[in-house]
Write a protein that holds these residues in place. Structure first.
Motif, short mmCIF file in Angstrom:
data_model
loop_
_atom_site.label_atom_id
_atom_site.label_comp_id
_atom_site.label_asym_id
_atom_site.label_seq_id
_atom_site.Cartn_x
_atom_site.Cartn_y
_atom_site.Cartn_z
N PRO A 160 -7.17 -0.67 -8.38
CA PRO A 160 -8.28 -0.54 -7.42
C PRO A 160 -8.05 -1.22 -6.07
O PRO A 160 -8.91 -1.16 -5.21
N LEU A 161 -6.88 -1.87 -5.90
CA LEU A 161 -6.69 -2.69 -4.70
C LEU A 161 -6.42 -1.84 -3.46
O LEU A 161 -5.87 -0.74 -3.53
N PHE A 162 -6.83 -2.37 -2.30
CA PHE A 162 -6.50 -1.74 -1.02
C PHE A 162 -5.02 -1.97 -0.72
O PHE A 162 -4.47 -3.02 -1.06
N ARG A 163 -4.44 -1.01 -0.05
CA ARG A 163 -3.02 -1.11 0.28
C ARG A 163 -2.81 -2.27 1.26
O ARG A 163 -3.56 -2.44 2.21
N SER A 164 -1.75 -3.03 1.01
CA SER A 164 -1.40 -4.13 1.92
C SER A 164 0.08 -4.42 1.75
O SER A 164 0.69 -4.07 0.72
N ASP A 165 0.65 -5.09 2.74
CA ASP A 165 2.08 -5.45 2.66
C ASP A 165 2.34 -6.35 1.46
O ASP A 165 3.33 -6.19 0.74
N GLU A 166 1.43 -7.30 1.23
CA GLU A 166 1.60 -8.24 0.12
C GLU A 166 1.59 -7.50 -1.22
O GLU A 166 2.41 -7.78 -2.10
N ASN A 221 2.67 3.94 -10.33
CA ASN A 221 2.48 5.03 -9.37
C ASN A 221 1.11 5.01 -8.70
O ASN A 221 0.81 5.89 -7.89
N CYS A 222 0.28 4.02 -9.03
CA CYS A 222 -1.13 4.08 -8.60
C CYS A 222 -1.30 3.93 -7.09
O CYS A 222 -2.26 4.45 -6.53
N GLN A 223 -0.39 3.23 -6.42
CA GLN A 223 -0.54 3.03 -4.99
C GLN A 223 0.30 4.02 -4.17
O GLN A 223 -0.14 4.50 -3.14
N ASP A 224 1.48 4.31 -4.67
CA ASP A 224 2.38 5.27 -4.01
C ASP A 224 3.40 5.69 -5.05
O ASP A 224 3.59 5.00 -6.04
#
Length: 993
Positions: A160-166, A221-224
């Motif tokens: 559920p997290l927002f995309r971020s560099d970290e 695969n959930c974020q990319d």
């Protein structure tokens, strides 16, 4: 007793904790040992010990997990609360311990590992993935299951997290170490399943591993889509497809209804993964989509049955097909008359018809039935998923679908006399067809123009609303129809339904019927008029005739369980939410508020014995708060009566330490005092509270902190001299120091010290001022956060602008605000204010998003320009100040004009609008934050505080007045200084003047 001896006694104390009469004493003993070196690692060793009974080991595992949850790390994540030696030993040993445990213990320790990983991974546990991967094996799948279970519990937090560099760096770190072993395990499991097709025990463990790998596949695969999975897509997806269509009677117990077989779980997880791919990565997945569409279709039609254990599989499959409809390439599959008929007969109808287990749930677990049936609930059901699928189909060809579905609706209605279930199906089908888009919390906002929802109600449903001869489910259908299509009915039509709905609120009515009636009444009263600035549709005059019978019946329904158990009394939060809404709508209709207050206090007294339903509790306190609020508004003299009535019950909650209720109690105590006339002095009850409020134990639970801070501030503002005369000032400043030191609670530290400075006479504060400034500046230097900096700058400018307020302070010896903040900062080090001003005040003034903060800071800075000491000591900063203010005004204008809503404190936990009578929707959706009790803080919306505003005469979004005020201060600057401004700024300034 020495620490060593006390540690040896842990197993015995754990054993005592299992005996009810000794459990409280045992828990206190364990808590007293928590900070001793060796306690937590000893607990882990007890869990691992095969010489102890399973019950003691389980008690140790549960205590260990909860200890980790409570005390692993400080709230701001900067320090360990357990001894560092224990922390390091636990991280070194815990995975080996977990692998060796039986299943029940493994689950508890696995959850503890997940909690530790949430705090420490990747920065403070960098070798965690290396450890997990090193434990994986191509032969021992019992151990693998434990490792994969922990791995998935760590990785699923990414979903559920927002995309971020970290976030992407963390995922990359894991992928680099995990994907190769993942692929090897995936392929090896496939081979082993083939070899063991006749061995049930082996198949079960292999499929349990396969399930976890499918879930980890989704996690990765959930974020990319990682390059590895793109490169190996065909190899991996061939195996995925194989198990989507796989069947083996050893893994599917046809005759068992309850337990979901592992094969069903694997297929469900696969379809969830496929939905992710078609939704997010359709471009790279495209060559394989058609194969999976066919297989999912066959699965729904040939594999699943009506048994509840297939429910989630069907839900996920329908979600997948709904996603496919949105892809233009495949829309032709769903648009012919033949395919529409086939979809309705083979997919829609079988999944919206009532099943025997639905009827059983209706009778045996009515509240569960309501929760799962409600639109917008967290529960996915076959019916809801089939409805979503139908709505997606309708978007493709509304006319064809409407014509086809209405044939089935008419057909089922014609059979209704023979079987009431046919009518239920017809109503459900029609409602799904009539709704355009999704049903939101405000009901249906748009309908299918090809059907007439009012006409259908009149002809087919209205009769069932009043009849006692029909099946209760049809009564619920009638009530739910009003609930769903309330925006399509006129106010007059809805007013006619209210007494009919009230008639169903009888103790001898069906539970689902009266619960849906309460839900629908609550939703009707929360309706706002979209075309008239969201004014309430119903006001107090509309419902005045119904108030007494409505509240009487709702309280009767709640209190009919008062003699059974607190859990039973509190199980139906919908009844209490309806009471809350009625009280909010009625405002000042009640002459007998005290009677209702007594009923609510009685309910709290009962439920306090075992608080089991967070939502019910919240609505109870919210209802109590509304009575106090509107009572005080109607006649401030009532507050004394409310204090006499409420405080004994509220103090009981505090004395019995009902932790779930304590944060609410502090808020109500604070509000009552805020409304209590200052001329009457500080009530003795509040004086006796001050010392307990200073004790460290009451601040241990983070959910208490906002409420206690507010209560302390209300006492302080009511009678600041009491703190001075009773020698409470030093401990009060100690509270401020502790709050300021916490990254999670520093905003409350600023609230408290701000109130201290604005209320306690400066002569009493003088010895402490330099230390106050030093504490703040030390935190600014060593561990500042953006939130801290912003609140610090707002704090300084509140003090600067406070003289503009018409609030009368007891602080009669105060110097001017600008002089005070300069002296305060410079008391730490001469000339330090200039550095703080240029490095923080000016820069921060440009980045504030909150309109009130932005107003206070910019006007505050402009006021400094008029201060003689600032002009003489910091003349070199005046040009920068004016240029910053002009730039801020330019950017501020667009923000202010674009945001006309009232500004709330950034620290608000529950995002809700005003609760005033003019905004009846203010209490609308508290639910998302109230699913579980915990140490979080739930704000009472009815008595929510607005942030202190020293210049409240200037509205936060009144850009013209803000601009005029700032420009008026700039005008007071010496003309020679203004001439030093750059040409562009001078031009803008002249234009503004």
């Amino acid at each position: 007793m020495s620490a060593e001896n006390s540690l040896e006694s842990i197993p015995k104390i754990l054993e005592q904790s299992l005996i009810p009469q000794f459990s409280n004493q045992a828990e206190k003993a364990l808590k007293s040992m928590e900070n001793e070196p060796g306690f937590s690692i000893n607990l882990l060793h007890i869990i691992a010990s095969t010489n102890l009974s399973n019950s003691i080991r389980l008690a140790a595992a549960l205590y260990f997990k909860n200890l980790v949850k409570r005390k692993w790390i400080t709230e701001d994540g900067t320090n360990y609360l357990l001894p560092l030696e224990d922390v390091n030993k636990i991280k070194f040993e815990i995975i080996d311990v977990m692998i060796s445990l039986p299943n029940q213990l493994q689950i508890q320790v696995g959850e503890a590992i997940t909690l530790i990983a949430e705090c420490d991974f990747p920065h403070n546990w960098p070798n965690l993935i290396d450890i997990l991967v090193s434990k994986l094996s191509l032969t021992d799948f019992v151990n693998n299951k434990a490792i994969l279970l922990v791995s998935h519990s760590i990785f699923k937090k990414w979903r559920p997290l927002f995309r971020s560099d970290e976030l992407f760096l963390e995922i990359k770190l894991v992928l680099e170490k995990f994907v190769e072993p993942f692929l090897k395990l995936f392929v090896e499991l496939d081979h082993l399943v083939d070899k063991s097709k006749d061995n049930e025990a082996q198949l079960v463990i292999y499929f349990e591993n396969l399930l976890l790998l499918m879930q980890i596949y989704y996690d990765f695969n959930c974020q990319d889509i990682p390059e590895f999975f793109e490169d190996h897509m065909n190899e991996l997806m061939n195996i995925v497809h194989k198990y989507l269509v796989y069947d083996n009677p050893l893994l599917l117990k046809k005759d068992e209804d309850e337990e979901v077989d592992v094969l069903i779980k694997v297929k469900t997880s696969i379809i969830e993964l496929l939905s992710l791919y078609v939704t997010r990565y359709a471009d790279v997945f495209e060559p394989l989509i058609q194969t999976f569409i066919t297989s999912v279709w066959d699965l729904i039609n040939n594999f699943v049955t009506k048994q509840p254990k297939f429910d989630l599989l069907v839900v996920k499959a329908l979600h997948f097909l709904s996603s496919i409809i949105k892809i233009p390439t495949y829309q032709s599959l769903f648009q012919s008359e033949q395919s529409v008929n086939e979809i309705i007969e083979r997919i829609i109808l079988p999944n919206i018809m009532l099943r025997e287990n639905d009827e059983e749930t209706f009778e045996d677990e009515p509240i569960l039935y309501v929760r799962s049936d409600l639109e917008g609930s967290d529960f996915d059901s076959r019916r809801k998923s089939a409805t979503d699928f139908l709505r997606e189909l309708k978007e493709l060809n509304s006319e064809l679908l409407t014509t086809t579905v209405m044939k089935y609706v008419d057909q089922f209605l014609s059979f209704a006399d023979n079987d009431w279930k046919h009518k239920d199906t017809a109503i459900y089908l029609f409602s799904s067809l009539a709704t355009k888009g999704s049903v939101t919390n405000v009901g249906v906002t748009s309908t299918n123009v090809l059907v007439d929802v009012v006409d259908f109600f009149s002809k087919n449903i209205a009769h069932d609303l009043e009849s006692n001869e029909v099946h209760p489910i049809l009564q619920v259908d009638a009530i739910k129809y009003i609930f769903t299509f309330r925006n399509q009915l006129t106010k007059d039509q809805l007013l006619i339904t209210i007494p009919r709905l009230i008639n169903h609120l009888e103790v001898n009515s069906n539970v689902v019927v009266y619960t849906y009636s309460a839900i629908t009444i609550e939703k009707l009263l929360s309706m706002t008029n979209f075309s008239q600035g969201h004014q309430p549709v119903f006001d107090k005059n509309d419902i005045e005739p119904f108030v007494t019978p409505l509240l009487t019946k709702l309280f009767n329904l709640i209190l009919m369980n008062s003699t059974t158990s607190p859990e039973k009394l509190a199980e139906n939060e919908f009844l209490m939410k309806c009471i809350m809404r009625v009280l909010n709508t009625c405002e000042d209709l009640f002459s007998e508020r005290v009677t209702i207050i007594d009923q609510l206090l009685q309910i709290l007294k009962i439920t306090a014995k075992n608080p089991s339903n967070p939502k019910f509790s919240h609505y109870t306190f919210e209802s109590l708060a509304l009575l106090f609020k509107y009572g005080a508004q109607q006649d401030p003299k009532n507050i004394n009566q409310y204090i006499e009535h409420a405080i004994p019950g509220l103090l009981d909650i505090l004395s019995e330490d009902v932790q779930e209720y304590v944060p609410y109690t502090f808020q109500i105590l604070a509000y009552l005092l805020e409304k209590y006339p200052k001329s009457s002095g500080l009530p003795e009850t509040y004086k006796s509270l001050i010392q307990p409020l200073m004790s460290p134990s009451v601040w241990q639970f983070k959910g208490n902190i906002p409420g206690i801070t507010r209560l302390l501030i209300s006492i302080l503002e009511h009678d600041p001299t009491f703190f001075v005369e009773a020698n409470h000032l030093t401990p009060l400043l100690g509270v401020f120091q502790n709050l300021l030191a916490s990254k999670a609670n520093d905003i409350y530290g600023f609230d408290l010290v701000q109130s201290i400075l604005l209320n306690v006479p400066l002569s009493s504060l003088q010895p402490y001022l330099s230390n106050i400034a030093r504490l703040i500046l030390t935190r600014l230097q060593k561990s500042r956060t953006d939130k801290f900096v912003k609140r610090f700058i707002v704090f300084l400018n509140v003090l600067t602008t406070v003289n503009l307020s018409d609030v009368k302070y007891t602080n009669s010896d105060a110097v001017s605000g600008g002089d005070f903040i300069m002296q305060l900062i410079n008391s730490v080090q001469s000339g330090l204010f200039g550095q703080i001003y240029s490095s923080f005040m000016l820069r921060t003034s440009s980045v504030l998003a909150n309109l009130q903060d932005k107003k206070i800071v910019n006007i505050g800075i402009s006021m400094l320009l008029t201060n003689a000491n600032f002009q003489s000591q910091y003349v070199g900063m005046i040009v920068d100040t004016i240029e910053t203010l002009i730039n801020n005004l330019n950017s501020y204008e667009g923000i202010a004009k674009g945001n006309t809503s009232s500004v709330t404190n950034e620290a608000n936990v529950v995002a809700i609008s005003s609760i005033s009578g003019a905004a009846a929707g203010g209490l609308n959706e508290l639910d998302s934050d109230l699913s579980t009790f915990g140490s979080h803080y739930s704000k009472l919306a009815a008595i929510a505080q607005t942030p202190f505003d020293p210049i409240s005469k200037i509205k936060n979004n009144d850009f013209e007045l803000i601009k005029t005020t700032i420009l008026a201060n700039i005008k007071k600057v010496d003309g020679a200084v203004l001439n030093q401004l750059n040409v562009d700024t001078q031009a803008i300034l002249q234009k503004m003047f």
